[in-house]
Design an enzyme around this catalytic site. Structure first.
Site, PDB file in Angstrom:
ATOM      1  CB  SER A   1     -55.749 -82.735  23.202  1.00  0.00           C
ATOM      2  OG  SER A   1     -54.929 -83.222  24.222  1.00  0.00           O
TER       3      SER A   1
ATOM      4  NE  ARG B   1     -50.764 -84.651  18.704  1.00  0.00           N
ATOM      5  CZ  ARG B   1     -49.503 -84.795  19.143  1.00  0.00           C
ATOM      6  NH1 ARG B   1     -48.522 -85.053  18.295  1.00  0.00           N
ATOM      7  NH2 ARG B   1     -49.232 -84.726  20.424  1.00  0.00           N
TER       8      ARG B   1
ATOM      9  CD  GLU C   1     -54.335 -83.123  19.056  1.00  0.00           C
ATOM     10  OE1 GLU C   1     -53.755 -82.144  19.547  1.00  0.00           O
ATOM     11  OE2 GLU C   1     -54.054 -84.303  19.334  1.00  0.00           O
TER      12      GLU C   1
END
Ligand code: FAD
Length: 300
Positions: free
Chosen positions: A223, A174, A293
């Protein structure tokens, strides 16, 4: 802001410059205060003009894709929000080489390459957002990551469009160098392989798995927390007994504890408070500190 508004309108036209734009309209969470100014440029020259005007006026700017990984705070975003306009959504397929502009939807790209009997992007099917956002985040799921089939990206850096080979993009879990350096993704070039007849089936199965396991029926930003190296955030949150825990309109999903969902009129402050509770409880239980995130932007 009135001066900047006027300069933007003069330079790129009033149809693509908006004042006090509610960011709740531009985020999958359906949460967020207003952006002072919101623009949807349709060319690299227009993006450059916007950036130059911001710099001349000491105003900040922030680029968004489809807002599917964002929590915009209730006070909104100061300065200018840039969202690629409709003319940034082209997808060109030439044999096994695909060029997709940053504003194209990742889902549209996935469908187009499947239709062209190509393999490589099937695992990303169902991830909301744009190609630009997916590159920035190195989006991925079920063992697939966008970096695996990227060849190079074209970015706007220091006023110039430059190509960067994927091995120089610092793509990790990410993350990418775009996060650390001031760059705007303009286009991504993918190298795919010929479909061996399995791509469509994989895409369908993963899409089905997503629908069964994720609370896609509620607004969210995916998420909430990154996967810690010790395991899954969702398992830790579930074990901490937080499924269904609510603050205002924000709720830890019963279906998938990794998602905080907006069950009706949630404010960013609710999500933030709930995130704190989750972080504290998970830490007390396991000693593991979860890291967000989702990207939190704007001011309270
Ligand atoms: C239901 C749901 C499921 C999800 N599942 C997944 C999943 O399985 N895997 C996964 O990785 N993510 C998932 N996400 C999160 C999200 O879809 C991804 O992070 C997506 O790649 C974000 O793309 P976006 O265009 O919406 O970017 P945004 O959310 O708008 O922006 C994300 C970041 O990218 C930057 N950015 C966007 N466009 C550009 C550009 N052109 N140039 C420079 N910077 C840019 C923004 O500044 C911001 O920092 C999910 C989200 C939802 C709502």
């Amino acid at each position: 802001m009135q001066k900047i508004y006027k300069q933007l309108v003069d330079k790129i036209g009033k149809d693509i410059v908006f004042k006090n734009e509610p960011m709740s309209k531009h985020t999958s969470f359906k949460i967020g205060g207003n952006a002072d100014l919101f623009v949807t440029p349709n060319s690299v020259a227009q993006i450059e003009s916007v950036i130059n005007i911001c710099k001349e006026n000491d105003a900040s700017y922030f680029v968004i894709g489809n807002g599917s990984n964002l929590l915009v705070l209730d006070g909104g975003i100061s300065g200018v929000v840039i969202k690629m306009g409709n003319d940034f959504s082209d997808i060109q397929i030439d044999g096994q080489t695909i060029k997709a502009q940053a504003g194209a939807l990742l889902s549209t790209l996935c469908v187009k390459v499947l239709e062209a009997s190509l393999k490589g992007l099937e695992g990303l099917m169902g991830i909301p957002g744009t190609v630009g956002g997916a590159v920035y985040m190195n989006a991925g799921a079920y063992g697939y990551e966008i970096k695996d089939c990227l060849q190079y990206i074209t970015v706007l850096k220091d006023g110039k469009a430059v190509d960067i080979d994927i091995k120089d993009c610092g793509m990790g879990y990410r993350t990418s160098i775009i996060k650390e350096q001031e760059m705007i993704v303009l286009e991504a070039c993918f190298k795919l392989t010929k479909d061996d007849g399995t791509a469509m089936q994989i895409a369908k199965e993963l899409l089905e798995r997503r629908r069964n396991k994720q609370p896609v029926e509620y607004p969210s930003a995916g998420s909430t927390f990154k996967r810690p190296k010790e395991g899954y955030a969702s398992r830790l949150i579930d074990e901490a007994g937080l499924k269904g825990h609510k603050v205002g309109g924000a709720c830890v999903s019963d279906k998938h504890a990794g998602f905080i969902i907006n069950i009706g009129d949630a404010k960013a402050k609710h999500v933030i408070e709930l995130m704190k509770i989750v972080e504290e409880r998970v830490y007390q239980m396991s000693g593991i500190m979860l890291e967000p995130e989702i990207k939190i932007v704007g001011h309270e």
